[in-house]
Write an enzyme that holds these catalytic residues in place. Structure first.
Site, mmCIF file in Angstrom:
data_model
loop_
_atom_site.group_PDB
_atom_site.id
_atom_site.type_symbol
_atom_site.label_atom_id
_atom_site.label_comp_id
_atom_site.label_asym_id
_atom_site.label_seq_id
_atom_site.Cartn_x
_atom_site.Cartn_y
_atom_site.Cartn_z
ATOM 1 N N ASN A 80 0.757 -1.328 0.126
ATOM 2 C CA ASN A 80 0.071 0.054 -0.296
ATOM 3 C C ASN A 80 0.833 1.103 -0.033
ATOM 4 O O ASN A 80 1.891 1.279 -0.464
ATOM 5 C CB ASN A 80 -0.975 -0.131 1.091
ATOM 6 C CG ASN A 80 -2.073 -1.015 0.961
ATOM 7 O OD1 ASN A 80 -2.933 -0.999 -0.051
ATOM 8 N ND2 ASN A 80 -2.060 -2.225 1.438
ATOM 9 N N HIS A 110 23.898 1.964 6.589
ATOM 10 C CA HIS A 110 25.442 2.710 6.671
ATOM 11 C C HIS A 110 26.203 2.598 7.832
ATOM 12 O O HIS A 110 25.765 2.694 9.116
ATOM 13 C CB HIS A 110 25.019 4.235 6.756
ATOM 14 C CG HIS A 110 24.507 4.774 5.317
ATOM 15 N ND1 HIS A 110 25.471 5.096 4.369
ATOM 16 C CD2 HIS A 110 23.110 4.943 4.750
ATOM 17 C CE1 HIS A 110 24.778 5.561 3.255
ATOM 18 N NE2 HIS A 110 23.471 5.363 3.828
ATOM 19 N N ALA A 164 1.435 -4.227 13.620
ATOM 20 C CA ALA A 164 1.727 -2.666 13.292
ATOM 21 C C ALA A 164 3.026 -2.130 14.254
ATOM 22 O O ALA A 164 2.864 -2.337 15.356
ATOM 23 C CB ALA A 164 0.675 -1.808 13.408
ATOM 24 N N LYS A 184 8.623 -10.044 18.518
ATOM 25 C CA LYS A 184 8.637 -11.551 19.088
ATOM 26 C C LYS A 184 7.250 -12.430 18.765
ATOM 27 O O LYS A 184 6.212 -11.601 18.911
ATOM 28 C CB LYS A 184 9.173 -11.454 20.320
ATOM 29 C CG LYS A 184 10.458 -10.972 20.575
ATOM 30 C CD LYS A 184 10.643 -10.923 22.212
ATOM 31 C CE LYS A 184 12.171 -10.304 22.377
ATOM 32 N NZ LYS A 184 12.398 -10.300 23.881
#
Length: 201
Positions: A80, A110, A164, A184
């Site tokens: 999405n 990085h 989320a 987890k």
């Protein structure tokens, strides 16, 4: 989305969708629909399979050191809005995978922060630090929720759901629901009872 469902977009929405469909076929011929704008970098190193679908504002990029394909999308992949995927060594996404919006997936960073002789000094400029990479594999039928981040070296097993705002910094087994930072497992699907049950290591 196709057929009668197109009427939900209204006249101008339908015009926009038609334009997106035309542009999609010129961008990736196997894709289902790309909703523009989209930022694609290193297109020749990206493999898209049939059914590829995006929201708006996505950024997908491939920067291989060996000049070979490094970002792979399986069949019927859907992401999405505002998803960012970066591949330097290898990011492989399986079939029937669903991404919500604002997800970040990368196989590189990085600098190195593993606690060994390759560690980057905090006195150095972050942008100038050597890039390090480890492959990322997201297997079939995975669903990532809103704002999930997937970091280098991670494997997410088949059928797993990530809640989320989670950060996946370590690999996850198949058929679990995982949440948190770091993510987890909290539930695992029991194929005998056909229920999601509390996860026990």
């Amino acid at each position: 989305m196709m057929g009668g469902k197109l009427t939900q977009y209204g006249f101008w929405g339908l015009c926009k969708m038609t334009l997106n469909l035309i542009r999609t076929k010129f961008t990736f011929s196997d894709a289902r629909i790309i909703r523009f704008p989209i930022d694609i970098r290193g297109k020749k190193f990206i493999k898209v399979s049939k059914g590829f679908t995006t929201g708006v504002g996505c950024r997908i990029e491939a920067y291989p050191e060996n000049k070979q394909t490094t970002l792979f999308f399986g069949e019927n992949f859907q992401m999405n809005d505002y998803v960012h995927i970066t591949a330097m060594e290898k990011v492989e996404i399986g079939n029937n995978v669903l991404f919500a919006s604002k997800i970040y997936v990368s196989d590189c960073s990085h600098g190195s922060y593993a606690g060994n002789e390759n560690d980057s000094s905090p006195d150095s400029i972050p942008h100038d630090r050597k890039l390090f990479s480890k492959p990322v594999i997201i297997e079939d039928n995975v669903w990532l929720g809103e704002f999930v981040s997937v970091l280098p070296g991670v494997i997410i097993g088949k059928g797993t759901i990530v809640g989320a705002n989670s950060v996946v910094s370590k690999s996850l087994p198949a058929n679990v629901i995982a949440v948190g930072t770091p993510a987890k497992p909290i539930k695992k699907y029991n194929f005998e009872t056909q229920r999601w049950e509390k996860y026990n290591d």
